[in-house]
Each structure stands twice: as structure tokens, then as C-alpha cells.
Design an enzyme around this catalytic site. Structure first.
Site, PDB file in Angstrom:
ATOM      1  N   HIS A  75      30.500  42.109  30.296  1.00  0.00           N
ATOM      2  CA  HIS A  75      31.120  42.145  28.942  1.00  0.00           C
ATOM      3  C   HIS A  75      30.172  41.440  28.128  1.00  0.00           C
ATOM      4  CE1 HIS A  75      35.778  42.191  29.743  1.00  0.00           C
ATOM      5  NE2 HIS A  75      35.068  43.114  30.520  1.00  0.00           N
ATOM      6  N   PRO A 294      41.089  25.631  30.896  1.00  0.00           N
ATOM      7  CA  PRO A 294      40.441  26.982  31.193  1.00  0.00           C
ATOM      8  C   PRO A 294      40.087  27.737  29.927  1.00  0.00           C
ATOM      9  CG  PRO A 294      42.906  26.991  31.412  1.00  0.00           C
ATOM     10  CD  PRO A 294      42.344  25.518  31.088  1.00  0.00           C
TER      11      PRO A 294
HETATM   12  P1  RFL Z   1      38.691  24.461  44.625  1.00  0.00           P
HETATM   13  O1  RFL Z   1      38.797  26.002  44.236  1.00  0.00           O
HETATM   14  O2  RFL Z   1      39.910  23.609  44.082  1.00  0.00           O
HETATM   15  O3  RFL Z   1      38.597  24.247  46.036  1.00  0.00           O
HETATM   16  C1  RFL Z   1      38.498  23.058  46.834  1.00  0.00           C
HETATM   17  C2  RFL Z   1      38.793  23.430  48.291  1.00  0.00           C
HETATM   18  O4  RFL Z   1      38.865  22.163  49.158  1.00  0.00           O
HETATM   19  C3  RFL Z   1      40.119  22.213  49.791  1.00  0.00           C
HETATM   20  N1  RFL Z   1      40.534  20.613  50.177  1.00  0.00           N
HETATM   21  C4  RFL Z   1      40.347  20.067  51.174  1.00  0.00           C
HETATM   22  N2  RFL Z   1      39.763  20.434  52.383  1.00  0.00           N
HETATM   23  C5  RFL Z   1      39.709  19.687  53.521  1.00  0.00           C
HETATM   24  N3  RFL Z   1      40.072  18.441  53.243  1.00  0.00           N
HETATM   25  C6  RFL Z   1      40.967  18.072  52.053  1.00  0.00           C
HETATM   26  N4  RFL Z   1      41.265  16.683  52.357  1.00  0.00           N
HETATM   27  C7  RFL Z   1      40.857  19.042  51.362  1.00  0.00           C
HETATM   28  N5  RFL Z   1      41.564  18.934  49.856  1.00  0.00           N
HETATM   29  C8  RFL Z   1      41.263  20.067  49.310  1.00  0.00           C
HETATM   30  C9  RFL Z   1      41.067  23.094  49.134  1.00  0.00           C
HETATM   31  O5  RFL Z   1      41.931  23.607  49.777  1.00  0.00           O
HETATM   32  C10 RFL Z   1      40.237  24.084  48.332  1.00  0.00           C
HETATM   33  O6  RFL Z   1      40.222  25.274  49.189  1.00  0.00           O
HETATM   34  O7  RFL Z   1      37.345  23.841  43.681  1.00  0.00           O
HETATM   35  P2  RFL Z   1      35.825  24.266  43.795  1.00  0.00           P
HETATM   36  O8  RFL Z   1      35.456  25.159  44.818  1.00  0.00           O
HETATM   37  O9  RFL Z   1      35.104  23.080  43.116  1.00  0.00           O
HETATM   38  O10 RFL Z   1      36.122  25.207  42.458  1.00  0.00           O
HETATM   39  C11 RFL Z   1      36.440  25.093  41.261  1.00  0.00           C
HETATM   40  C12 RFL Z   1      37.120  26.195  40.728  1.00  0.00           C
HETATM   41  O11 RFL Z   1      38.359  26.590  41.476  1.00  0.00           O
HETATM   42  C13 RFL Z   1      37.828  25.967  39.229  1.00  0.00           C
HETATM   43  O12 RFL Z   1      37.195  25.245  38.488  1.00  0.00           O
HETATM   44  C14 RFL Z   1      38.155  27.236  38.371  1.00  0.00           C
HETATM   45  O13 RFL Z   1      39.072  27.886  39.035  1.00  0.00           O
HETATM   46  C15 RFL Z   1      38.880  26.827  37.029  1.00  0.00           C
HETATM   47  N6  RFL Z   1      39.167  28.019  36.273  1.00  0.00           N
HETATM   48  C16 RFL Z   1      38.017  28.987  35.583  1.00  0.00           C
HETATM   49  N7  RFL Z   1      36.793  28.546  35.697  1.00  0.00           N
HETATM   50  C17 RFL Z   1      35.971  29.258  35.423  1.00  0.00           C
HETATM   51  O14 RFL Z   1      34.780  29.352  35.551  1.00  0.00           O
HETATM   52  N8  RFL Z   1      36.228  30.696  34.516  1.00  0.00           N
HETATM   53  C18 RFL Z   1      37.533  30.949  34.385  1.00  0.00           C
HETATM   54  O15 RFL Z   1      37.778  32.140  33.856  1.00  0.00           O
HETATM   55  C19 RFL Z   1      38.650  29.941  35.028  1.00  0.00           C
HETATM   56  N9  RFL Z   1      39.797  30.474  34.571  1.00  0.00           N
HETATM   57  C20 RFL Z   1      40.614  28.400  36.016  1.00  0.00           C
HETATM   58  C21 RFL Z   1      40.803  29.523  35.335  1.00  0.00           C
HETATM   59  C22 RFL Z   1      41.582  27.726  36.617  1.00  0.00           C
HETATM   60  C23 RFL Z   1      42.695  27.828  36.421  1.00  0.00           C
HETATM   61  N10 RFL Z   1      43.774  27.057  37.237  1.00  0.00           N
HETATM   62  C24 RFL Z   1      44.757  27.733  38.004  1.00  0.00           C
HETATM   63  C25 RFL Z   1      43.533  25.802  37.394  1.00  0.00           C
HETATM   64  C26 RFL Z   1      42.066  29.878  35.135  1.00  0.00           C
HETATM   65  C27 RFL Z   1      43.076  28.888  35.609  1.00  0.00           C
HETATM   66  C28 RFL Z   1      44.497  29.307  35.377  1.00  0.00           C
HETATM   67  C1  PHB Z   2      40.730  34.622  33.594  1.00  0.00           C
HETATM   68  O1  PHB Z   2      40.638  36.034  33.605  1.00  0.00           O
HETATM   69  O2  PHB Z   2      41.604  34.302  34.361  1.00  0.00           O
HETATM   70  C2  PHB Z   2      40.226  33.846  32.428  1.00  0.00           C
HETATM   71  C3  PHB Z   2      39.332  34.279  31.695  1.00  0.00           C
HETATM   72  C4  PHB Z   2      38.842  33.306  30.497  1.00  0.00           C
HETATM   73  C5  PHB Z   2      39.254  32.231  30.507  1.00  0.00           C
HETATM   74  C6  PHB Z   2      40.224  31.568  31.470  1.00  0.00           C
HETATM   75  C7  PHB Z   2      40.605  32.483  32.496  1.00  0.00           C
HETATM   76  O3  PHB Z   2      38.786  31.251  29.630  1.00  0.00           O
END
Ligand code: RFL
Ligand code: PHB
Length: 394
Positions: A75, A294
Site C-alpha cells: 500500500h 492498535p
Molecule cells: P503474542 O502474539 O501475544 O505471542 C505471545 C505468545 O506467548 C505465548 N505465551 C506463553 N508461552 C509459554 N508460557 C507462557 N506462560 C506463556 N504465556 C503466553 C502465547 O500463547 C503466545 O503464543 O506476542 P508477540 O509475539 O510479542 O506479538 C505481538 C503482537 O501479537 C501484537 O503486538 C499485535 O497483534 C498487535 N496488533 C497489531 N500490530 C501491528 O503491528 N499492526 C496491526 O495492524 C495490529 N493490529 C493488533 C492489531 C492487535 C489486536 N489485538 C487483538 C490485540 C489488531 C488487533 C485487534
Molecule cells: C488490521 O488490518 O487488522 C489493522 C490494520 C491497521 C490498524 C490496525 C489493524 O491500525
């Protein structure tokens, strides 16, 4: 009782843990990854969708970019909208940089496949994961797996276990300062089997609340609306969600396509930074150390930038220079605070504060003024473009 010996024991097989392991593997450094959930569970979590240009370059440099190169949607910018007015902010034209839409689940799937092919030691569905001796030079990780008790002896333990993991709480309270902020709103997100109605993401401010149109592919749309943090998903039948999306995203001559909703959930919004990201032999990466609302699409990208920095620090440590490792927390936090302020700024720009009366009316008009400024000032657009496509590593 199996005892394994490795250099780096990684807790968590989310994007941060898998990428760190992969990066260490490329440098020939031994590691073990321990995850408490199943693969199916991890791949079922719908999360991030946008990769900064630097994050894509990291995947390319590490040889795990086949998926994003083939199926990522590049994009050139985003649309910012207030009622009736939709502006395109063209990052590529402004600063020559882009972002790529590629789901976090796809990133994780690609990394899992790479680890499988390489025969990496990744333990899923581990029980009772615990860290020991992080204040010593010989820390260890213990867990149960398939009915056996395991001990992993390592030089370092890396907490890549997300916000609710066990690694951050292992740092003594008197060595950890936590900075925290919750927001008076949440995101209701849906995944729908319908071609996106837009070529690039739309972020919209509307008196009823924020709305966003994102996507996962040319046939799957991802959409979000601002809701009350106490709201329950059962209050939101699909028809009510689509109605809200039609209203909040409305623009002259544009129509939103509807399709079957395949997933929906409500996510609270929070800003959080743990200071420090390092205590003794324990290092934190990704959501275990910090989270953002987010709106700026920064969570996954910050996890990737932490991993890039920590991996380089570990590699140089084994080449007899520990300076980067000693400064990892400070360096990562300098970048993280810039990411925090950007995420907070995007959130404040686009969400409607609950409440009525003079103050709420003032805030909303001030937001419209800010949006008008951002979409008409070249300087403001360049600043947005620089931050959205990703700041350089510290
Ligand atoms: P994760 O993905 O939470 O992975 C952590 C892993 O550790 C495991 N775990 C354990 N394992 C062993 N022993 C334990 N005691 C444990 N406790 C936990 C878990 O099961 C899991 O598998 O963290 P990580 O790797 O640091 O990654 C971070 C990302 O997941 C997170 O920052 C993003 O998803 C945030 N986020 C977004 N980030 C972006 O850069 N761009 C986006 O567009 C974006 N959109 C979003 C998002 C997060 C969202 N939600 C649901 C929070 C949109 C949403 C809706
Ligand atoms: C997504 O595609 O899930 C998404 C995109 C942009 C954002 C957050 C989430 O800022």
C-alpha cells in the site's frame, strides 16, 4: 526428567518468539522455544494486518519472505476521513516508503513452516512454564510436556510471551517501573468473506465513533468500529455492525460491500510500557514488554524491531562484544516511546470520547481541526508517513 542445554531459551511461539528463533538460527546460535498454547490456537488468533517497510525488509533479509513477497498487498498510503471528506495520504509520494498488508497469522504460519523444515526445537502445549535463576549467568526454564518434566539450561532467557505471560512478572517489583494507560473505548473487529471496498485502508472519524476498513487479501475484508469497553459482542448482531460501518464510513459515490462475517470480537485498548526490558539474564521482546492501542498498527511491528535489535545484540555478544546487549533495553525503549506517542496520537485523533456537553463538543471539533491540518499540511503528512511506515531502529 529431560534436561536440555542451549544458548537462548525463548518463551512464546508468537511472531516475536518465532522470529527471534529464526534469526538466531541464521546466525548459528542454538535456541529452544517453549509455548503453552497449541499451534491451532495461535493460528486462529486474528490480529495485526499491517507491516512496516522495515519489517518486510527484515523478513526478506532472514529468508522468510516468500509468503509476504507473493501475497502481501503493498500500500502506498492510507485514507483519513471525517464525515463527508476522504483524503488520501500518499506515503510513497511524500517520503518514498510503503507498508504491506499481510496478516499476523500468515507471518506466524510462514515462520512455523520455516522452523518445521529446519527441525527447530519448538515445544507447543507446554505446561507450568517457569523461569529460574535469571539473576545468575546460568538461568533455566522448566515446563511439562507430554507427561514429562523438562529443564532447559541456557545463557539467556527471552520473554516473548505476550502481555499476559510469565516473564515480565519474573522481574522483581523494585526493578520494574510500569507505565500504563487505558482508553474509554474498545474496537469491535470483524473478518468478512467479501472483496475489500477500498484499495487502501480507510481510517474514519465520525460522531458515532471511529471506524476502519482494512483487509487481508483481495477476497477478505477486515473492519473495525469503536465501541464501549464494557460492551458485549452479543449486543452486536452482524446487521448492527454493518449498519454502523455504512454510517461511519459513508462517502459520496462510494459503497461498502457486505459479506458473511467469519469472526468477530471486542478488544480493549491500552498503552503499556515496562521499564526495563532486561533484568539479569532475562530479556523482554514484543507485547511482554509493551503494548499499544492498535490505531497506529504498531504492535507486531514493534515486536519485530525488538527482535531485530536483540538478535543483533546476542550475535555480537557471542563474537565477544556485549555492549549492544547491555544497552538493549535503553535502545529499544527510546524507539518504543516514539511508537507509543504515535499510537496515542492516532488514537486521540480518530476516536470519539464518551460523553456529551460542551467539553465533548469542543473535543470533537478540535479533532476535526486536527484532521483538517494533517490532511492539508505537507509537513504533517510527511511526519505521519514517516511514523506509519516505520521509524528506523534506534
Ligand atoms: P503474542 O502474539 O501475544 O505471542 C505471545 C505468545 O506467548 C505465548 N505465551 C506463553 N508461552 C509459554 N508460557 C507462557 N506462560 C506463556 N504465556 C503466553 C502465547 O500463547 C503466545 O503464543 O506476542 P508477540 O509475539 O510479542 O506479538 C505481538 C503482537 O501479537 C501484537 O503486538 C499485535 O497483534 C498487535 N496488533 C497489531 N500490530 C501491528 O503491528 N499492526 C496491526 O495492524 C495490529 N493490529 C493488533 C492489531 C492487535 C489486536 N489485538 C487483538 C490485540 C489488531 C488487533 C485487534
Ligand atoms: C488490521 O488490518 O487488522 C489493522 C490494520 C491497521 C490498524 C490496525 C489493524 O491500525
Amino acid at each position: 526428567m529431560p534436561t536440555l542445554s542451549t544458548r537462548v531459551a525463548i518463551i512464546g511461539a508468537g511472531p516475536a518468539g518465532l522470529l527471534l528463533g529464526w534469526s538466531l538460527r541464521q546466525a548459528g546460535i542454538d535456541f529452544v522455544i517453549v509455548e503453552n498454547k497449541s499451534r491451532e490456537y495461535i493460528l486462529g488468533r486474528v490480529r495485526a494486518g499491517v507491516l512496516e517497510q522495515g519489517a518486510v525488509e527484515t523478513l526478506q533479509r532472514l529468508g522468510v519472505s516468500e509468503g509476504v513477497d507473493a501475497r502481501g498487498l503493498v500500500h502506498h498510503g492510507i485514507y483519513l476521513q471525517s464525515p463527508g471528506l476522504r483524503h488520501h495520504v500518499d506515503f510513497n509520494e511524500l517520503i518514498g516508503r510503503t507498508v504491506t498488508v499481510y496478516g499476523q497469522q500468515a507471518v506466524v504460519r510462514d515462520l512455523e513452516a520455516a522452523h518445521d523444515a529446519a527441525g527447530s526445537a519448538v515445544f507447543y502445549e507446554a505446561g507450568d512454564v517457569a523461569v529460574r535463576g535469571i539473576e545468575t549467568r546460568s538461568p533455566s526454564l522448566t515446563f511439562t510436556h507430554d507427561g514429562s518434566d523438562y529443564t532447559v539450561e541456557a545463557d539467556f532467557i527471552v520473554g516473548a510471551d505476550g502481555f499476559h505471560g510469565i516473564s515480565r512478572p519474573a522481574i522483581p517489583n523494585n526493578r520494574l517501573t510500569v507505565f500504563d494507560k487505558t482508553y474509554p473505548f474498545a474496537w469491535l473487529g470483524i473478518l468478512a468473506d467479501v472483496a475489500p471496498s477500498t484499495d487502501e485502508l480507510i481510517y474514519a472519524l465520525h460522531p458515532d465513533g471511529f471506524a476502519m476498513h482494512s483487509m487481508r487479501s483481495n477476497s477478505v475484508s477486515r473492519l473495525y468500529i469503536q465501541v464501549d469497553p464494557g460492551d458485549d459482542i452479543s449486543n452486536w448482531p452482524d446487521s448492527r455492525i454493518w449498519d454502523a460501518l455504512h454510517t461511519r464510513l459513508a462517502s459520496d459515490g462510494w459503497a461498502l460491500n457486505e459479506g458473511p462475517v467469519t469472526e468477530k470480537s471486542i478488544t480493549p485498548m491500552r498503552s503499556f510500557v515496562a521499564s526495563t526490558l532486561n533484568h539479569g539474564s532475562l530479556f523482554l521482546v514484543g507485547d511482554s514488554g509493551h503494548i499499544v492501542p492498535p490505531t497506529g498498527a504498531k504492535g507486531l511491528n514493534s515486536a519485530i524491531s525488538d527482535v531485530t535489535q536483540l538478535s543483533a545484540a546476542i550475535v555480537t555478544h557471542y563474537a565477544d562484544d556485549s555492549a549492544l546487549l547491555s544497552s538493549y533495553s535503553d535502545t529499544a525503549l527510546v524507539r518504543q516511546w516514539k511508537v507509543q506517542q504515535f499510537s496515542q496520537w492516532m488514537t486521540d485523533l480518530l476516536h470519539v470520547r464518551p460523553g456529551t456537553g460542551d467539553e465533548a463538543a469542543f473535543d470533537y471539533r478540535s479533532q476535526l481541526g486536527r484532521l483538517d491540518y494533517v490532511t492539508h499540511s505537507l509537513y504533517a503528512q510527511r511526519s505521519l508517513a514517516e511514523q506509519y511506515t516505520g521509524l528506523p531502529l534506534g
